[in-house]
Design an enzyme around this catalytic site. Structure first.
Site, PDB file in Angstrom:
ATOM      1  N   TYR A   1      13.556 -15.619  13.820  1.00 55.84           N
ATOM      2  CA  TYR A   1      13.922 -14.723  12.715  1.00 55.84           C
ATOM      3  C   TYR A   1      13.907 -15.472  11.389  1.00 55.84           C
ATOM      4  CZ  TYR A   1      16.315 -10.875  10.358  1.00 55.84           C
ATOM      5  OH  TYR A   1      16.627  -9.839   9.523  1.00 55.84           O
TER       6      TYR A   1
ATOM      7  N   PHE B   1      -5.305  -0.056  -8.570  1.00 56.00           N
ATOM      8  CA  PHE B   1      -5.562   0.571  -7.268  1.00 56.00           C
ATOM      9  C   PHE B   1      -4.538   1.693  -7.056  1.00 56.00           C
ATOM     10  CE2 PHE B   1      -5.082   0.841  -2.614  1.00 56.00           C
ATOM     11  CZ  PHE B   1      -6.349   1.297  -2.340  1.00 56.00           C
ATOM     12  N   ASP B   2      -4.893   2.696  -6.226  1.00 55.64           N
ATOM     13  CA  ASP B   2      -4.039   3.886  -6.036  1.00 55.64           C
ATOM     14  C   ASP B   2      -2.593   3.550  -5.683  1.00 55.64           C
ATOM     15  OD1 ASP B   2      -6.720   4.318  -5.517  1.00 55.64           O
ATOM     16  OD2 ASP B   2      -6.361   5.222  -3.559  1.00 55.64           O
TER      17      ASP B   2
ATOM     18  N   ASP C   1      -3.240  -8.560  -8.913  1.00 57.16           N
ATOM     19  CA  ASP C   1      -3.353  -7.894  -7.620  1.00 57.16           C
ATOM     20  C   ASP C   1      -4.555  -8.579  -6.981  1.00 57.16           C
ATOM     21  OD1 ASP C   1      -4.104  -6.344  -5.509  1.00 57.16           O
ATOM     22  OD2 ASP C   1      -3.928  -4.432  -6.542  1.00 57.16           O
TER      23      ASP C   1
ATOM     24  N   ALA D   1      -5.912  -8.949  -3.827  1.00 54.82           N
ATOM     25  CA  ALA D   1      -6.439  -8.610  -2.499  1.00 54.82           C
ATOM     26  C   ALA D   1      -7.809  -9.256  -2.225  1.00 54.82           C
ATOM     27  CB  ALA D   1      -6.540  -7.093  -2.366  1.00 54.82           C
TER      28      ALA D   1
ATOM     29  N   LYS E   1      -7.388  -8.066   3.305  1.00 52.25           N
ATOM     30  CA  LYS E   1      -8.732  -8.232   2.744  1.00 52.25           C
ATOM     31  C   LYS E   1      -9.105  -9.716   2.811  1.00 52.25           C
ATOM     32  CE  LYS E   1      -7.406  -4.125   0.868  1.00 52.25           C
ATOM     33  NZ  LYS E   1      -6.065  -3.571   1.030  1.00 52.25           N
TER      34      LYS E   1
ATOM     35  N   HIS F   1      -5.874  13.430  -0.053  1.00 54.11           N
ATOM     36  CA  HIS F   1      -7.159  13.092   0.579  1.00 54.11           C
ATOM     37  C   HIS F   1      -7.020  12.630   2.027  1.00 54.11           C
ATOM     38  CE1 HIS F   1      -5.637   9.371  -1.098  1.00 54.11           C
ATOM     39  NE2 HIS F   1      -6.437   8.698  -0.293  1.00 54.11           N
TER      40      HIS F   1
HETATM   41  N1  F0G Z   1      -4.601  -3.541  -4.149  1.00 56.97           N
HETATM   42  C1  F0G Z   1      -5.901  -3.329  -3.930  1.00 56.97           C
HETATM   43  C2  F0G Z   1      -6.897  -3.779  -4.949  1.00 56.97           C
HETATM   44  C3  F0G Z   1      -6.328  -2.682  -2.757  1.00 56.97           C
HETATM   45  O1  F0G Z   1      -7.620  -2.460  -2.569  1.00 56.97           O
HETATM   46  C4  F0G Z   1      -5.356  -2.284  -1.803  1.00 56.97           C
HETATM   47  C5  F0G Z   1      -5.745  -1.605  -0.574  1.00 56.97           C
HETATM   48  C6  F0G Z   1      -3.999  -2.545  -2.072  1.00 56.97           C
HETATM   49  C7  F0G Z   1      -3.663  -3.175  -3.257  1.00 56.97           C
HETATM   50  C8  F0G Z   1      -2.916  -2.139  -1.125  1.00 56.97           C
HETATM   51  O2  F0G Z   1      -2.877  -2.982  -0.028  1.00 56.97           O
HETATM   52  O3  F0G Z   1      -3.443  -1.523   1.918  1.00 56.97           O
HETATM   53  O4  F0G Z   1      -2.374  -3.756   2.222  1.00 56.97           O
HETATM   54  O5  F0G Z   1      -1.072  -1.888   1.294  1.00 56.97           O
HETATM   55  N2  F0G Z   1      -6.897  -1.136  -0.371  1.00 56.97           N
HETATM   56  C9  F0G Z   1      -7.399  -0.550   0.843  1.00 56.97           C
HETATM   57  C10 F0G Z   1      -8.790  -0.029   0.613  1.00 56.97           C
HETATM   58  C11 F0G Z   1      -6.497   0.423   1.516  1.00 56.97           C
HETATM   59  O6  F0G Z   1      -9.330   0.635   1.520  1.00 56.97           O
HETATM   60  O7  F0G Z   1      -9.382  -0.305  -0.439  1.00 56.97           O
HETATM   61  P1  F0G Z   1      -2.427  -2.495   1.430  1.00 56.97           P
END
Ligand code: F0G
Length: 464
Positions: free
Chosen positions: A72, A129-130, A220, A222, A263, A455
């Site tokens: 843990y 990102f969304d 960010d 990723a 990623k 979506h």
């Molecule tokens: N930031 C970016 C640039 C991303 O592309 C994603 C996720 C996230 C943050 C969020 O990360 O999924 O680990 O919570 N992108 C995926 C995609 C879902 O299909 O582009 P997560």
């Protein structure tokens, strides 16, 4: 003759995939209510829905799965990951989280606030990102897009379409008081503008401007390794530097990062936040404990932290990146050769097909990019994802459709998973759709939709 690139690995384990017949595909997409998210993965031949968590791990990573320390607190796997983040990214403090959006939730809880504490606040960036935007808006703050205008012209070749327009950013910094701008988020590479990189010069300039106005700058990150590859291969002065040197320099300009390890960490699940400032780290610890788990695991299994520590090293090797980005470009070139318009230059993790140019007769009210995605599945059992009107969703206040600047079908390539024969197949399937595109005049209408994030679960039927 210069030798071409080839993958710096060979295949040890394979996973069979089923190739459905046309009759099956037609029945399955109808049963899925014409929503590609509703398909079972066994109904898909080549899955390009996302490059997130879908990559193939190396034998060294699988070894870490067996070595995982599931304690843990204070697990050795945690310390392996801490060392990798410090060595590769250069941050002394970090918190594991279960994935990228969880890192955003924890960081923004500390920096923007909780509940409606974001009211009146703004977070500038390059096409957030969304989930990033979602976590900003959830707190009643506003995400302001400062991406350069060139990013929105798919046919314009610009080496760094992820760049921030410094004049747009400075206008935000001048318009709002310091307390109303908790942070600036720079997404590397920029997923929403097509997996497009940010140049080192732009990173440096954004950092200098943010410092001048005393605004913290977070990345960010990723797809940070793919961003570093583009800096090495496109930006003057970096061709002789190693990817790891470039990565260290990139992050030297940031106050911290959020990371989706699914990623460029090349693992199936996980994320983290990394910081320079101990005080902010301490504030985030409390939120991490509440939302994610204790600060030495944060929702990740020890084995996954171990695999991630190796993944960060493997993802920042040039030979890996050359094959990775090279495979995406290979698909991009094949599509371009068939006269299909895609976002140029080719992105790091995906090819974005310009659906409006592909299906000019389909009315915008009938979801052009979604229609193309359905046709590609019908044609070859290939699953992409719509980045268009369905994703853009309705305006939260007026409930009117928000038609985005671009209607794109994203073909995201999982890391180390498919071969170039798969790329040939995808290109052939899309070329076949292109041949009959003139006959595709109708799209789809909504039968049912959720109030937000529609979506994922929307149900459609063919337009009458
Ligand atoms: N930031 C970016 C640039 C991303 O592309 C994603 C996720 C996230 C943050 C969020 O990360 O999924 O680990 O919570 N992108 C995926 C995609 C879902 O299909 O582009 P997560």
């Amino acid at each position: 003759m210069d030798l071409p690139w080839a993958e710096p690995y060979r295949i040890k384990t394979i996973e069979p995939i089923y190739r459905p017949s046309r009759v099956e595909r037609e029945a399955w997409i109808k049963a899925a209510q014409y929503n590609l998210f509703n398909l079972r993965s066994e109904q898909v031949y080549i899955d390009l829905l996302t490059d997130s968590g879908t990559g193939a791990m190396s034998s060294a990573q699988w070894s870490e799965i067996m070595l995982g320390d599931e304690s843990y607190a204070g697990a050795s796997s945690y310390y392996k990951l801490k060392d990798a983040i410090e060595r590769i990214l250069g941050f002394p403090f970090f918190l594991p989280t279960h994935q990228g959006r969880a890192a955003e939730n924890v960081l923004f809880s500390a920096m923007i606030g909780v509940g409606d504490a974001g009211q009146g606040k703004v977070v500038p960036g390059n096409s957030h990102f969304d989930t990033t935007k979602g976590h900003i808006e959830f707190r009643h703050a506003k995400a302001i897009d400062c991406t350069i205008d060139e990013a929105f012209d798919t046919e314009l070749d610009h080496p760094f379409k992820g760049n921030i327009d410094l004049a747009k950013l400075e206008a935000v910094y001048k318009k709002y008081p310091r307390q109303a701008i908790p942070l600036c988020v720079l997404t590397i590479t920029c997923n929403s503008s097509g997996g497009q990189p940010v140049s080192m010069a732009n990173i440096k300039a954004v950092a200098a401007l943010s410092r001048q106005y005393h605004i913290p700058l977070f990345f960010d990150s990723a797809r940070f390794a793919e961003n570093a590859y583009f800096i090495k291969t496109r930006e003057t002065g970096y061709s002789d530097k190693t990817i790891k040197q470039i990565v260290r320099e990139m992050f030297s300009y940031a106050d911290g990062v959020t990371m989706s390890s699914k990623k460029d960490g090349i693992v199936n699940i996980g994320g983290f936040i990394a910081f320079r400032d101990q005080e902010l780290f301490r504030q985030c610890c409390t939120f991490n404990i509440m939302f994610e788990g204790f600060i030495t695991y944060g929702g990740m299994a020890g084995r996954d932290m171990g695999a991630l520590s190796v993944g960060l090293d493997e993802a920042t090797e040039f030979d890996y990146l050359e094959a990775r980005v090279g495979q995406v470009a290979y698909l991009g070139r094949k599509l371009t050769d068939s006269g299909i318009v895609v976002q140029r230059p080719y992105g790091g993790h995906a090819i974005f097909v310009d659906a409006r140019k592909f299906l000019p007769q389909v009315p915008k009210e009938q979801f052009i990019a979604q229609t193309l995605g359905i046709e590609l599945y019908r044609e070859g059992g290939v699953r992409g994802v719509e980045i268009g009107t369905l994703l853009a969703d309705r305006d939260p206040e007026t409930h009117q459709e928000r038609y985005p600047a671009l209607e794109l079908l994203r073909l995201a390539i999982p890391r180390r998973t498919y071969t170039n024969s798969h790329m040939d197949y995808i290109a052939a399937a899309l070329a076949n759709v292109k041949e009959r595109a003139g006959g595709i005049r109708k799209g789809f209408v909504i039968k049912w939709e959720a109030p937000i994030m529609r979506h994922f679960t929307v149900e459609l039927s063919p337009a009458p």
